[in-house]
Motif scaffolding. Structure first.
Motif, PDB file in Angstrom:
ATOM      1  N   UNK A  60      13.037  11.390   2.009  1.00 32.49           N
ATOM      2  CA  UNK A  60      12.022  12.437   2.016  1.00 32.49           C
ATOM      3  C   UNK A  60      10.622  11.846   2.152  1.00 32.49           C
ATOM      4  N   UNK A  61      10.390  10.712   1.519  1.00 42.64           N
ATOM      5  CA  UNK A  61       9.106  10.054   1.674  1.00 42.64           C
ATOM      6  C   UNK A  61       8.910   9.583   3.106  1.00 42.64           C
ATOM      7  N   UNK A  62       9.980   9.093   3.701  1.00 44.37           N
ATOM      8  CA  UNK A  62       9.878   8.643   5.081  1.00 44.37           C
ATOM      9  C   UNK A  62       9.655   9.818   6.029  1.00 44.37           C
ATOM     10  N   UNK A  63      10.244  10.972   5.715  1.00 45.14           N
ATOM     11  CA  UNK A  63      10.003  12.162   6.522  1.00 45.14           C
ATOM     12  C   UNK A  63       8.520  12.528   6.493  1.00 45.14           C
ATOM     13  N   UNK A  67       5.946  12.600   9.709  1.00 43.59           N
ATOM     14  CA  UNK A  67       5.267  13.840  10.082  1.00 43.59           C
ATOM     15  C   UNK A  67       3.746  13.696  10.043  1.00 43.59           C
ATOM     16  N   UNK A  68       3.255  13.008   9.029  1.00 43.90           N
ATOM     17  CA  UNK A  68       1.802  12.928   8.834  1.00 43.90           C
ATOM     18  C   UNK A  68       1.183  11.634   9.364  1.00 43.90           C
ATOM     19  N   UNK A  69       2.044  10.723   9.823  1.00 38.49           N
ATOM     20  CA  UNK A  69       1.559   9.449  10.337  1.00 38.49           C
ATOM     21  C   UNK A  69       0.716   8.723   9.292  1.00 38.49           C
ATOM     22  N   UNK A  70       1.149   8.792   8.045  1.00 40.25           N
ATOM     23  CA  UNK A  70       0.432   8.145   6.945  1.00 40.25           C
ATOM     24  C   UNK A  70       1.427   7.834   5.834  1.00 40.25           C
ATOM     25  N   UNK A  71       1.146   6.773   5.078  1.00 40.30           N
ATOM     26  CA  UNK A  71       2.031   6.423   3.976  1.00 40.30           C
ATOM     27  C   UNK A  71       1.797   7.387   2.814  1.00 40.30           C
ATOM     28  N   UNK A  76      -4.945   6.964   2.254  1.00 38.80           N
ATOM     29  CA  UNK A  76      -5.971   7.802   1.624  1.00 38.80           C
ATOM     30  C   UNK A  76      -5.473   9.228   1.441  1.00 38.80           C
ATOM     31  N   UNK A  77      -4.778   9.750   2.462  1.00 39.42           N
ATOM     32  CA  UNK A  77      -4.241  11.107   2.358  1.00 39.42           C
ATOM     33  C   UNK A  77      -3.171  11.186   1.277  1.00 39.42           C
ATOM     34  N   UNK A  78      -2.278  10.192   1.238  1.00 42.05           N
ATOM     35  CA  UNK A  78      -1.230  10.176   0.216  1.00 42.05           C
ATOM     36  C   UNK A  78      -1.805  10.133  -1.182  1.00 42.05           C
ATOM     37  N   UNK A  79      -2.863   9.359  -1.386  1.00 39.82           N
ATOM     38  CA  UNK A  79      -3.486   9.268  -2.707  1.00 39.82           C
ATOM     39  C   UNK A  79      -4.146  10.582  -3.094  1.00 39.82           C
ATOM     40  N   UNK A 137       4.780  16.767   0.234  1.00 44.73           N
ATOM     41  CA  UNK A 137       4.448  15.593  -0.571  1.00 44.73           C
ATOM     42  C   UNK A 137       4.859  15.826  -2.024  1.00 44.73           C
ATOM     43  N   UNK A 138       4.482  16.960  -2.558  1.00 42.68           N
ATOM     44  CA  UNK A 138       4.794  17.286  -3.952  1.00 42.68           C
ATOM     45  C   UNK A 138       6.298  17.315  -4.187  1.00 42.68           C
TER      46      UNK A 138
END
Length: 204
Positions: A60-63, A67-71, A76-79, A137-138
């Motif tokens: 799910x994290x890899x999905x 999708x978002x092209x970010x870790x 920054x988006x993930x944080x 993400x949540x």
């Protein structure tokens, strides 16, 4: 995916299963409906929810990453998403919420631009493909359950925190323990009583 389908699926798989028991088991919190795998919905034994979440979380994290092209953790988006989780948790502790409600709450908290929640898909314009980045993400980090309610239907699911619904501290097993717990489950259901250890020992 549809709340009314599990009884049909259960009846199709077992000549002796009484599908009326499923509704009672869901209400009694012995089994739960939850978004597992790639956010698809499954009905599982309550004791299996935590190990299943542990095993599928990397997928799910890899999905989200694709999708978002970010870790989901280090970018920054993930944080920003992680920092907004408490807003969703507080909302769920007040009442059941839909995925759209949670997505909007988190997106407002992080000031997420509309373009960050959409991606083009095959034969669909970008404006029509909503990824719901905050919700995804949540749900990839926090185990949730679908709360049974009268009138529930496809796309109208309401969620609560799994640890609150099941009265657990929310501590899942490590991945190795989770895999060991889950490996015999399909064999117990479809293997005519055979265990994983007996099959594996004969194979070796």
């Amino acid at each position: 995916q549809h709340p009314e389908w599990p009884p049909v699926a259960l009846a199709a798989r077992s000549a002796t299963a009484r599908t009326a028991n499923l509704a009672r088991a869901l209400a009694g919190r012995k089994v739960v409906r939850s978004s597992l795998m790639r956010l698809t919905i499954h009905v599982v034994d309550a004791a299996d929810l935590w190990p299943m979440f542990t095993v599928v979380q990397p997928l799910r994290l890899n999905q989200w990453r694709l999708l978002l092209k970010a870790d989901p953790v280090t970018s920054a988006l993930g944080k920003r998403m992680t920092a907004a989780h408490p807003v969703a948790i507080d909302a769920l502790r007040a009442r059941p919420c839909t995925s759209l409600e949670l997505d909007r709450l988190m997106a407002a908290e992080v000031g997420l631009a509309a373009t960050a929640t959409t991606r083009p898909a095959w034969r669909q314009p970008q404006s029509q493909v909503v990824v719901r980045a905050a919700w995804r993400h949540f749900a990839a980090f926090v185990p949730l359950v679908h709360v049974p309610w009268e009138g529930e239907g496809y796309g109208r699911s309401q969620y609560l925190l799994a640890e609150d619904w099941l009265g657990s501290d929310g501590a899942g097993p490590d991945e190795a323990s989770a895999r060991a717990h889950l490996a015999p489950r399909p064999l117990a259901a479809f293997g005519q009583g055979r265990t994983a250890s007996s099959i594996f020992s004969r194979a070796s």
